[in-house]
Write a protein that holds these residues in place. Structure first.
Motif, PDB file in Angstrom:
ATOM      1  N   LEU A  99       7.256  52.799  32.590  1.00  0.00           N
ATOM      2  CA  LEU A  99       6.165  53.425  33.361  1.00  0.00           C
ATOM      3  C   LEU A  99       4.978  53.735  32.445  1.00  0.00           C
ATOM      4  CD1 LEU A  99       5.224  54.649  36.049  1.00  0.00           C
ATOM      5  CD2 LEU A  99       6.229  56.804  35.309  1.00  0.00           C
ATOM      6  N   TYR A 100       5.265  54.268  31.245  1.00  0.00           N
ATOM      7  CA  TYR A 100       4.160  54.596  30.344  1.00  0.00           C
ATOM      8  C   TYR A 100       3.433  53.334  29.906  1.00  0.00           C
ATOM      9  CZ  TYR A 100       6.783  58.940  30.123  1.00  0.00           C
ATOM     10  OH  TYR A 100       7.459  60.071  30.451  1.00  0.00           O
ATOM     11  N   GLY A 125      -3.494  46.750  43.939  1.00  0.00           N
ATOM     12  CA  GLY A 125      -2.483  45.889  43.356  1.00  0.00           C
ATOM     13  C   GLY A 125      -1.091  46.344  43.754  1.00  0.00           C
ATOM     14  N   ALA A 126      -0.875  47.651  43.664  1.00  0.00           N
ATOM     15  CA  ALA A 126       0.441  48.193  43.994  1.00  0.00           C
ATOM     16  C   ALA A 126       0.763  47.952  45.465  1.00  0.00           C
ATOM     17  CB  ALA A 126       0.474  49.686  43.675  1.00  0.00           C
ATOM     18  N   TYR A 127      -0.201  48.187  46.348  1.00  0.00           N
ATOM     19  CA  TYR A 127       0.063  48.023  47.778  1.00  0.00           C
ATOM     20  C   TYR A 127       0.371  46.560  48.121  1.00  0.00           C
ATOM     21  CZ  TYR A 127      -0.413  52.511  50.076  1.00  0.00           C
ATOM     22  OH  TYR A 127      -0.175  53.766  50.548  1.00  0.00           O
ATOM     23  N   CYS A 128      -0.379  45.617  47.527  1.00  0.00           N
ATOM     24  CA  CYS A 128      -0.127  44.200  47.830  1.00  0.00           C
ATOM     25  C   CYS A 128       1.298  43.825  47.450  1.00  0.00           C
ATOM     26  CB  CYS A 128      -1.108  43.312  47.062  1.00  0.00           C
ATOM     27  SG  CYS A 128      -2.761  43.373  47.727  1.00  0.00           S
ATOM     28  N   VAL A 185      16.702  39.202  38.587  1.00  0.00           N
ATOM     29  CA  VAL A 185      16.419  40.445  39.300  1.00  0.00           C
ATOM     30  C   VAL A 185      15.915  41.471  38.295  1.00  0.00           C
ATOM     31  CG1 VAL A 185      17.366  42.268  40.725  1.00  0.00           C
ATOM     32  CG2 VAL A 185      18.191  39.934  40.980  1.00  0.00           C
ATOM     33  N   PHE A 186      14.719  41.985  38.564  1.00  0.00           N
ATOM     34  CA  PHE A 186      14.140  42.964  37.651  1.00  0.00           C
ATOM     35  C   PHE A 186      14.504  44.369  38.127  1.00  0.00           C
ATOM     36  CE2 PHE A 186      11.623  39.168  37.001  1.00  0.00           C
ATOM     37  CZ  PHE A 186      11.536  39.115  35.623  1.00  0.00           C
ATOM     38  N   ASP A 187      15.726  44.781  37.788  1.00  0.00           N
ATOM     39  CA  ASP A 187      16.154  46.125  38.128  1.00  0.00           C
ATOM     40  C   ASP A 187      15.274  47.126  37.364  1.00  0.00           C
ATOM     41  OD1 ASP A 187      17.529  48.450  38.664  1.00  0.00           O
ATOM     42  OD2 ASP A 187      18.942  48.134  37.010  1.00  0.00           O
ATOM     43  N   PRO A 188      14.676  48.099  38.069  1.00  0.00           N
ATOM     44  CA  PRO A 188      13.728  48.992  37.399  1.00  0.00           C
ATOM     45  C   PRO A 188      14.335  49.734  36.214  1.00  0.00           C
ATOM     46  CG  PRO A 188      14.049  49.621  39.711  1.00  0.00           C
ATOM     47  CD  PRO A 188      14.752  48.350  39.502  1.00  0.00           C
ATOM     48  N   TYR A 189      15.654  49.889  36.193  1.00  0.00           N
ATOM     49  CA  TYR A 189      16.276  50.617  35.088  1.00  0.00           C
ATOM     50  C   TYR A 189      16.869  49.680  34.044  1.00  0.00           C
ATOM     51  CZ  TYR A 189      15.567  54.719  37.892  1.00  0.00           C
ATOM     52  OH  TYR A 189      14.976  55.708  38.605  1.00  0.00           O
ATOM     53  N   GLY A 190      16.610  48.391  34.196  1.00  0.00           N
ATOM     54  CA  GLY A 190      17.215  47.435  33.276  1.00  0.00           C
ATOM     55  C   GLY A 190      16.221  46.896  32.265  1.00  0.00           C
ATOM     56  N   VAL A 233       7.128  47.365  40.497  1.00  0.00           N
ATOM     57  CA  VAL A 233       8.386  46.864  39.941  1.00  0.00           C
ATOM     58  C   VAL A 233       9.147  48.009  39.274  1.00  0.00           C
ATOM     59  CG1 VAL A 233       9.382  45.349  38.192  1.00  0.00           C
ATOM     60  CG2 VAL A 233       7.491  44.542  39.602  1.00  0.00           C
ATOM     61  N   ASN A 234       8.408  48.863  38.583  1.00  0.00           N
ATOM     62  CA  ASN A 234       9.037  49.941  37.822  1.00  0.00           C
ATOM     63  C   ASN A 234       9.452  51.130  38.685  1.00  0.00           C
ATOM     64  OD1 ASN A 234       8.451  52.702  36.340  1.00  0.00           O
ATOM     65  ND2 ASN A 234       9.249  51.278  34.825  1.00  0.00           N
ATOM     66  N   SER A 235       8.590  51.511  39.649  1.00  0.00           N
ATOM     67  CA  SER A 235       8.833  52.756  40.380  1.00  0.00           C
ATOM     68  C   SER A 235       9.252  52.536  41.822  1.00  0.00           C
ATOM     69  CB  SER A 235       7.591  53.632  40.339  1.00  0.00           C
ATOM     70  OG  SER A 235       7.247  53.907  39.010  1.00  0.00           O
ATOM     71  N   GLN A 236       9.093  51.317  42.337  1.00  0.00           N
ATOM     72  CA  GLN A 236       9.566  50.956  43.675  1.00  0.00           C
ATOM     73  C   GLN A 236       8.964  51.766  44.810  1.00  0.00           C
ATOM     74  OE1 GLN A 236      13.968  50.396  43.203  1.00  0.00           O
ATOM     75  NE2 GLN A 236      13.202  48.353  43.610  1.00  0.00           N
ATOM     76  N   TYR A 237       7.702  52.110  44.695  1.00  0.00           N
ATOM     77  CA  TYR A 237       7.001  52.645  45.862  1.00  0.00           C
ATOM     78  C   TYR A 237       5.499  52.442  45.659  1.00  0.00           C
ATOM     79  CZ  TYR A 237       5.378  56.827  43.373  1.00  0.00           C
ATOM     80  OH  TYR A 237       4.768  57.673  42.497  1.00  0.00           O
TER      81      TYR A 237
END
Lengths: 285, 391
Positions: free
Chosen positions: B39-40, B71-74, B193-198, B269-273
């Motif tokens: 995220l940072y 970008g995030a919304y798209c 699969v880009f798991d946000p915690y992986g 991708v990172n925060s899923q919202y």
């Protein structure tokens, strides 16, 4: 129809009220005071504080808030803004930072929740104006903004400070040559603008929720009024407040409040683009 | 000679920072922290886009949250349509759950036209980059050819982010208003699969951040980068040499918006919202603060500013009541930096370095303009102007 006109006038008077202080600072010094909205917020909190702890009557909060935020404005100019006259874009950032600081100080002392301000009984009812009922408080807002406007006009055109101020805003170097203490004049101007923001905050606190973040919407609104009106004309500011108040109330009637706000901002962007000197600017050189 | 150049490259701050970003996962194993660091780095990318637009081209945008949010919304729209919830709404096409809730009973369920193309993930990703870039290009064309400059650009961009925020909240049937888009499918690209915690998600973000860091550094060394800085130093002079200054500004502004959109994509991708809170005034303020504190003219400063401020904020917010004190500290630091260190902490670092090595000289602004002059091809109708110019 008359109702819509009155509502437009009422919105316009709020716009004028909050824009007046910004107009004084921006119009004469060219400083973008992004802390303006937060000074309005501070004025509202002065009301909350003096009512709760000092039991001061509502209308007496006006001079109190004026003096308090005015002194703060004087300090801000002396400590920070004064160092930045050669980089005006940075005054925007620095005052923005000051706004963040003010907001956090209030949040830490009063908490993030909404505050209530009690309005005196004689301002709560309706007053009949020309056969139409109008909330007395709206009328009071209108009267106070007119009074403050007249006060500013009197200061600018009838006092010694006003004359110096106008001279400095036209040409600081030549004013200095004529023995005007430019630094002092600028500090007092900033204090005046900040004080007006505080007084606006008192009136705003009577009809709007008082919370630490309330300032951010006022700073955008005030800028739009000042920019549309033309940077250095008080009459332009008045006309643009009336115009924008009218547009806002008509658009709100046609669509809804949110879209009305969006249309207002788009209008402002178009004005900046096509009339960089404002719609009501008389200077044509 | 070659060896020396390689050594200089290896030891340059850019290489060191890039290497640090890439090897951090060797020391951090907690998935929570991998996600946080990602995220940072997303915020660092946003700060890089601000450094390009503000630090290099001198356009102080107070509305970068708009590009980030677009970008995030798209991206979120595409991932929303791919989520199991949307696929199981009982319709032959995927449908976001909130649209089902909003449709009055008895009315036919249908996908709003705005959502239709986003059924394709590739379209969503491309839109996350191109929508902000095109939006910025249109805004840039509108304002820069109008000769709007300085403070007014800042006010206009600020108004834009306010407008966009209001509209997104108001258009509840399409955007889900305040709640935004959540419950998204994980980002799945060509089987990965880009798991946000992986680690794949971290390396996706870190890799893009490093590439942008090096790419923007390269851009700064090209003729275009030189002109950006020359425009910032003295716009009128550059104009007199026959350059169309507006074109360069529009290019810088749009590229910056594209990078901000990319940051928005990676944020999802990172925060899923995606919600209106990531396209509002406060995130626009935040990115300016990170960049200013780190050093507006330094790409490394921007990245480090975003990392340091977000990292410290996170460390302090663990302890509850300190969150607001932290905001106060940030406000004070910001004011002090603007007043006393206009080039930020990176500028301070560079000054100290200069102090230790007095023989190296910094390139001053007039030298930049003069260099641009040497590069300029004299245009016949303008040549007399540059001849008249006194320096």
């Amino acid at each position: 129809m008359l109702g819509s006109l009155l509502s437009g006038l009422s919105i316009g008077s709020v716009l004028l009220l909050v824009a007046l202080g910004l107009m004084v600072i921006y119009g004469t010094m060219g400083v973008i005071n992004m802390a303006h909205g937060d000074l309005v917020m501070l004025g509202a909190y002065v009301t909350v504080f003096s009512q709760r702890l000092l039991h001061v009557p509502f209308l007496l909060c006006l001079p109190l808030a004026f003096v308090f935020t005015g002194s703060l404005g004087w300090l801000i100019e002396r400590l920070i803004v004064r160092r930045l006259y050669s980089r005006l874009l940075d005054t925007l950032l620095a005052t923005w930072g000051i706004g963040i600081i003010l907001q956090q100080v209030i949040r830490l002392t009063f908490g993030p929740e909404l505050q209530n301000v009690s309005v005196p009984v004689f301002l709560t009812g309706e007053t009949r104006v020309g056969g139409i009922g109008m909330p007395s408080y709206r009328l009071a807002v209108f009267l106070v903004s007119v009074a403050l406007l007249l006060g500013v006009v009197a200061i600018l055109h009838r006092t010694d400070l006003g004359m110096r101020l106008r001279a400095v805003s036209q040409n600081p170097q030549i004013s200095a040559c004529h023995g005007i203490d430019v630094n002092q004049v600028r500090a007092w101007t900033f204090a005046l603008g900040a004080g007006l923001a505080g007084a606006a905050g008192v009136m705003v606190s009577g009809f709007n929720a008082v919370r630490p973040t309330m300032g951010s919407s006022y700073v955008v609104d005030s800028f739009i009024v000042v920019v549309v009106g033309g940077v250095s004309s008080l009459a332009g500011t008045v006309a643009s407040a009336a115009l924008l108040g009218g547009v806002n109330s008509v658009m709100a009637w046609l669509t809804n409040d949110v879209l009305a706000k969006a249309v207002l901002l788009l209008l402002a962007i178009a004005v900046i683009r096509f009339f960089p000197k404002g719609l009501f600017s008389a200077q044509a050189r | 000679m070659n060896l020396l150049r390689i050594r200089r490259f290896m030891l340059s701050p850019y290489t060191l920072l890039s290497a640090a970003i890439l090897i951090v996962p060797l020391f951090v194993v907690d998935p929570f922290w991998i996600n946080r660091l990602g995220l940072y780095l997303v915020f660092s990318i946003l700060a890089l886009s601000m450094a390009l637009c503000w630090g290099q081209a001198g356009i102080l945008s107070l509305g970068h949250g708009a590009f980030f949010g677009l970008g995030a919304y798209c991206m979120a729209m595409s991932l929303k349509l791919l989520s199991p919830d949307s696929l199981n709404q009982g319709t032959p096409f995927p449908l976001p759950d909130f649209i089902t809730w909003n449709t009055p009973p008895g009315e036919a369920l249908k996908l709003p036209w705005l959502w239709v193309p986003f059924q394709n993930l590739g379209f969503g990703m491309a839109a996350a980059l191109l929508v902000p870039a095109l939006f910025a290009a249109v805004v840039g064309w509108f304002v820069f050819y109008g000769g709007v400059s300085g403070v007014f650009i800042s006010i206009i961009t600020l108004a834009l982010v306010v407008i966009l925020n209001l509209v997104v909240i108001d258009q509840q049937p399409i955007t889900n208003g305040f709640n935004g888009l959540n419950n998204l499918a994980p980002f799945d690209l060509a089987g990965v699969v880009f798991d946000p915690y992986g680690l794949p998600a971290y390396y996706l973000i870190a890799g893009i951040c490093v590439l942008l860091l090096l790419g923007l550094r390269w851009l700064g060394s090209t003729r275009a980068g030189l002109l950006f800085r020359a425009v910032q130093a003295d716009e009128q002079r550059v104009q007199y040499f026959g350059y169309d200054v507006a074109v360069y500004k529009i290019f810088a502004f749009s590229l910056s918006a594209l990078i901000a959109g990319l940051a928005g994509l990676l944020f999802v991708v990172n925060s899923q919202y995606a919600s209106p809170t990531i396209m509002d005034v406060s995130i626009s303020i935040a990115v300016v603060v990170w960049t200013a504190v780190g050093g507006r003219q330094s790409l490394i400063g921007a990245v480090l500013g975003a990392l340091a401020i977000n990292g410290a904020q996170n460390a302090l917010s663990e302890s509850g009541s300190l969150v607001h004190v932290w905001q106060l500290i940030i406000g004070i630091v910001f004011v002090l930096v603007v007043v006393f260190l206009p080039r930020g902490l990176a500028g301070l670092g560079a000054d100290l370095w200069q102090h230790l090595r007095p023989q190296a000289k910094a390139v001053e602004a007039p030298a930049l303009v003069a260099e641009a002059e040497l590069l300029s091809v004299p245009v016949p109708q303008n040549s007399h102007q540059s001849g008249q110019r006194q320096s």
